[in-house]
Design a protein around this motif. Sequence first.
Motif, PDB file in Angstrom:
ATOM      1  N   UNK A 108      51.997   6.432  26.030  1.00 53.18           N
ATOM      2  CA  UNK A 108      50.763   7.046  25.537  1.00 53.18           C
ATOM      3  C   UNK A 108      49.534   6.300  26.067  1.00 53.18           C
ATOM      4  N   UNK A 109      49.629   4.976  26.129  1.00 53.02           N
ATOM      5  CA  UNK A 109      48.514   4.184  26.672  1.00 53.02           C
ATOM      6  C   UNK A 109      48.258   4.576  28.125  1.00 53.02           C
ATOM      7  N   UNK A 110      49.351   4.745  28.861  1.00 53.18           N
ATOM      8  CA  UNK A 110      49.182   5.086  30.272  1.00 53.18           C
ATOM      9  C   UNK A 110      48.618   6.495  30.432  1.00 53.18           C
ATOM     10  N   UNK A 111      48.759   7.305  29.384  1.00 52.04           N
ATOM     11  CA  UNK A 111      48.249   8.677  29.471  1.00 52.04           C
ATOM     12  C   UNK A 111      46.760   8.768  29.150  1.00 52.04           C
ATOM     13  N   UNK A 112      46.146   7.654  28.775  1.00 51.42           N
ATOM     14  CA  UNK A 112      44.726   7.697  28.395  1.00 51.42           C
ATOM     15  C   UNK A 112      43.852   8.355  29.471  1.00 51.42           C
ATOM     16  N   UNK A 113      44.007   8.016  30.760  1.00 48.58           N
ATOM     17  CA  UNK A 113      43.109   8.647  31.744  1.00 48.58           C
ATOM     18  C   UNK A 113      43.495  10.072  32.140  1.00 48.58           C
ATOM     19  N   UNK A 114      44.541  10.623  31.555  1.00 51.78           N
ATOM     20  CA  UNK A 114      44.989  11.946  32.015  1.00 51.78           C
ATOM     21  C   UNK A 114      44.038  13.052  31.555  1.00 51.78           C
ATOM     22  N   UNK A 115      44.338  14.260  32.017  1.00 54.40           N
ATOM     23  CA  UNK A 115      43.528  15.441  31.670  1.00 54.40           C
ATOM     24  C   UNK A 115      43.455  15.631  30.163  1.00 54.40           C
ATOM     25  N   UNK A 116      42.306  16.059  29.664  1.00 53.30           N
ATOM     26  CA  UNK A 116      42.220  16.425  28.251  1.00 53.30           C
ATOM     27  C   UNK A 116      41.510  17.764  28.133  1.00 53.30           C
ATOM     28  N   UNK A 117      41.974  18.561  27.177  1.00 51.83           N
ATOM     29  CA  UNK A 117      41.414  19.908  27.039  1.00 51.83           C
ATOM     30  C   UNK A 117      40.153  19.859  26.204  1.00 51.83           C
ATOM     31  N   UNK A 118      39.582  21.028  25.925  1.00 54.73           N
ATOM     32  CA  UNK A 118      38.389  21.083  25.076  1.00 54.73           C
ATOM     33  C   UNK A 118      38.695  20.614  23.663  1.00 54.73           C
ATOM     34  N   UNK A 119      39.985  20.581  23.307  1.00 48.49           N
ATOM     35  CA  UNK A 119      40.330  20.081  21.977  1.00 48.49           C
ATOM     36  C   UNK A 119      39.842  18.650  21.782  1.00 48.49           C
ATOM     37  N   UNK A 120      39.714  17.921  22.869  1.00 50.54           N
ATOM     38  CA  UNK A 120      39.180  16.562  22.769  1.00 50.54           C
ATOM     39  C   UNK A 120      37.771  16.601  22.204  1.00 50.54           C
TER      40      UNK A 120
ATOM     41  N   UNK B 214      47.292  17.097  38.871  1.00 51.05           N
ATOM     42  CA  UNK B 214      47.560  15.701  38.546  1.00 51.05           C
ATOM     43  C   UNK B 214      48.650  15.564  37.489  1.00 51.05           C
ATOM     44  N   UNK B 215      48.648  16.473  36.504  1.00 51.47           N
ATOM     45  CA  UNK B 215      49.595  16.341  35.400  1.00 51.47           C
ATOM     46  C   UNK B 215      50.913  17.037  35.685  1.00 51.47           C
ATOM     47  N   UNK B 216      50.987  17.771  36.776  1.00 49.71           N
ATOM     48  CA  UNK B 216      52.207  18.533  37.020  1.00 49.71           C
ATOM     49  C   UNK B 216      53.452  17.649  37.071  1.00 49.71           C
ATOM     50  N   UNK B 217      53.452  16.582  37.917  1.00 50.78           N
ATOM     51  CA  UNK B 217      54.668  15.749  37.936  1.00 50.78           C
ATOM     52  C   UNK B 217      54.951  15.092  36.598  1.00 50.78           C
ATOM     53  N   UNK B 218      53.907  14.814  35.829  1.00 53.85           N
ATOM     54  CA  UNK B 218      54.123  14.131  34.552  1.00 53.85           C
ATOM     55  C   UNK B 218      54.895  15.022  33.595  1.00 53.85           C
ATOM     56  N   UNK B 219      54.451  16.283  33.469  1.00 58.27           N
ATOM     57  CA  UNK B 219      55.135  17.142  32.505  1.00 58.27           C
ATOM     58  C   UNK B 219      56.561  17.426  32.958  1.00 58.27           C
ATOM     59  N   UNK B 220      56.755  17.599  34.272  1.00 59.32           N
ATOM     60  CA  UNK B 220      58.104  17.860  34.769  1.00 59.32           C
ATOM     61  C   UNK B 220      59.006  16.652  34.526  1.00 59.32           C
TER      62      UNK B 220
ATOM     63  N   UNK C  40      47.429   7.374  37.632  1.00 58.68           N
ATOM     64  CA  UNK C  40      46.302   8.117  37.056  1.00 58.68           C
ATOM     65  C   UNK C  40      45.051   7.245  37.001  1.00 58.68           C
ATOM     66  N   UNK C  41      45.256   5.953  36.954  1.00 60.00           N
ATOM     67  CA  UNK C  41      44.146   5.029  36.745  1.00 60.00           C
ATOM     68  C   UNK C  41      43.304   4.819  37.986  1.00 60.00           C
TER      69      UNK C  41
END
Lengths: 510, 529
Positions: A16-28, A401-407, B57-58
């Motif tokens: 989760x920490x590593x996911x901090x810089x990832x894409x975020x939706x308008x829900x943020x 960017x998030x495609x490989x992550x979710x897969x 990502x960083x």
Amino acid sequence: MGGEALWMWGAATCVKLLLVPSYRSTDFEVHRHWLALTSSLPVSRWYVDASSPWTLDYPPLFALFELLLALPASLLDPAIVRLRHGRDYSAPSAVLFLRLSAAAADLLLLLAASRLSSSSSSSPRRGAPTLTLALVLWSPALLLVDHIHFQYNGYLLGILLLSLAFLEEGSDLAGGVAFAVLICSKHLFLVAAPVYFVYLLRHYCAGGFGKAVGRFFIMGSAVGAVFAAAFGPFVYYGQMRQVFSRLFPFGRGLCHAYWAPNFWVFYIVLDKLLAFLLAKLGFNIQTPKASFTGGLVGDSTPFAVLPQVTPVTTFLLVLLAMSPCLVKAFLKPQPKNIIRWVTYACTCGFMFGWHVHEKASLHITIPLGVIAMNSSDDASHFFLVSIVSCYSMFPLLFEAQEYPIKVLLLLIYSILMWVGFSSDFSLGTVVDQTKEKGSSGGSTKNGLIGWTGKSYLFGLVAVELYGQLFHPYIFGSKLPFLPLMLVSFYCAIGMMYSWAWQLLQIVKFT
Amino acid sequence: MAKTKTKTKTKTTTSSSPDPPTSSSLFPWSSSSPSLATPTVLLISLFAFLVRVLVSLGPYSGEGTPPKYGDYEAQRHWMEIALHLPPSDWYRNSSANDLSYWGLDYPPLSAYQSRAHALLLNATIPESVALGASRGFESKPSKLLMRWTVLSSDLIVFFPAALYFVWVYRRVFVGGGVCDRDGGSVLWLLAMILLNPCLILIDHGHFQYNCISLGLTLGAIAAVLSQNELAASALFTLAINHKQMSLYFAPAFFSHLLGKCLKRRFPVIEVTKLGVVVLATFALVWWPYLHSLEAFIEVLSRLAPFERGIFEDYVANFWCSTSVFIKWKRLFSVQSLKLLSLFTTILGFLPSLVQQVKSPSNLGFLYSLLNSSFSFFLFSYQVHEKSILLPLLPASLLGLQEPQLYGWFVYYALFSMYPLLRRDRLILQYIAVLALFGLIFHSPDRSRGTKTSRFYTRKELLALPLFFSIILHFVYVITQPPEKYPFLFEAMIMFLCFSQFVSLVMYTNIRQWTLSESFSLSMRAKKHI
């Protein structure tokens, strides 16, 4: 709480920490705005304020949660909680704070999951508490929705699991109160209320007439107190109508912009097909103006041929689908079945509900994960449904960017389940001793999920390949919604199967 | 040694009894499955890859900091040069190739790799590698693509090498008294090799391609262990030709292979065979520069940048740490410093070299790799903090023999790069990857006390530096250093790490010599069977 549980939670937290810089939706921005809203406006303005398009549409206890979060947020960076000037504020401090808060809130999930996986008082199952914990804490769907897309489902599901743990242990009062707190935090869980009501009525309010009435009164006042605490201020301000209009925006259409994989997908597709066929046959079919893919559609749902669907219809349909489970809970209110019933109720809400989001399938897969290790059949079912549910959330994250992550997340989780289930039920080909144990396994021949399940999952891969490679190749940028519709439709088949399977289990075995 | 042997013996007997199936489910290294189960290997590899994707990502080094940017820009610039200029101009200063701006200073294989990646970038985002005009080019899609050039290199080179190594390791060391009979602990070793936080952060955070040269070296090591000496020579030569720093391992390869050849029937023929392979590989890689001595010298001079001084920044090696007391740079000329560092480096790896020539053994080879690369790190000319990755590789391979040592080493190696990673704004990734490594290192199901290392048996000796390092982590980020000593904290970090490294390398040198007798004996006994 065992060291293993903490270990797993720690590993998940690192991801989760590593996911901090990832894409975020308008829900943020929605949640950031709510931090600002709850901390800078008095309670009386919470459900009235419209300074941002992201008006508060969660119940009061969730708003309270945001208010609590706003305190440390304002210490870290006051700009996060500024109502007007903080609009779309996304400095590193804000991102870090909100992301960390989502990761920290999952502590409640850890607490509940470790309690559930260790409490085996009521049933001799859960031979592998470690695996059960992993199934819940490492859910890829939860990571996608909470820690990339950005929401706070983890702690809400934690409350649900906590309430279920109480019920399983026989502390019905605590379970009822926890559930009341849950509803006052996210009203989407209301769909499980009938099961809770029937179960508590028959299990808690049992005994002689006097005792039953007394207990009914106790439960009623405890739950009532929670609701009074949550909604009391708004009753006092005379805003209940306003609050309800925010919480239940029936103005939204039957389906969300991206169709959740449920029953209504079939209904829409059938309607389109019929309209197309009838038009070919020469009938005069008026195609409705608002399309389903347009997002917020008006009051009436535009069907060309089939009867229109109203919120009342969906409500009745959900109740109807749930009724076998309610009957069972009424006749034999046993704690060991409560998780199954509640999950089934959530599944009914997901399959037939009004304006369902694809994210709501989390409410199915997380509690299901707890009972996945009950039997090899449960494990096989969970294997399928967790993959389908997670895959149906793929369109949420549409950036490259998030495609490989979710897969990768889904792949890793699938292999983990495969390895874990196979060795635990000695089903698969992984363990060498299968030959000896094979005769006792039962469904050993087809491995974990059998050939239908396997081919269905391979179909999932085909759908994904079509959407990623062949569709852009054939149509270019035309028909952008076709792959999404395909994903919804294909996943809806799996979810429909899951619903039917759960129903069958409940009718047969509880 | 006798003591440990009996210990492992009892271990194997206990683990051979069937475990209850419930406990064997989740943690692959606790499983009693006799073979390296493919799904678990896949699971570990995919997870290690996921961590790399997440780190990528960083931010990267020099993100948004003109005019020099950082290593990311250096790599991008090399792609630009390698794509648009002929090989003869890559290492030559010209109007199109300003060598003072990130001039290419790696051997030709690196340049070929840059060219291959440049072709990929040129096909999708041509403006990111346009000659001259692309200087300092940054964009989200091009970052993603650049990241994927590293990720794919890792996947193509380092991952297969690690799998190859673990596969060979299992065959060579099982039953040799070093490793359990089951595959579980080998899977743990695989995780330790793949999840090395330093390598992940430097390659996928800071931005470099160490995974290629280290992967080639790892492949060469595995080939040596599986008696494929010709393949090993070719792979190691390729590693040297990707990054000249791979030469840190050369004494170990040289001494081990020489020692082995000397034990055979026709030593001269064996040595010649290896020599031919090495020279042929070199010739192949250097082909464009072999037509004239001038061109060859031109490239060579780019690879040895003596003008950059004996050390850079605050690297935890001998020269930098002692320069606080002895001003090496002021006292000696570049020429004499060169000789001095050469002399000390040779002195550093000589014991381990002699040992391997005398009695080459598989385990001794791994220790020798660690000792020789460490000697280069501590004493050679022009070392930077990222060079600690080189000794880390053999240390990770010794993970099952020396688990405590490896964990300890990783922690301080990472700490020595803390200032660098802070500059790159990778603190969050630093914390997460280190914590993840710690968690996997101490995973609950892993059988305790598989082999108690002799390294640091006295825990209190560890506690004090650990305590200091934790304090320094915080102090470095939170407080400002006094104006008189702006690099006070960097110097303290360097000292602390240097002290740990020195005690570590002394231990491993002694270990290499003490393990030799009994182990080479058992090797010989095995051969007779």
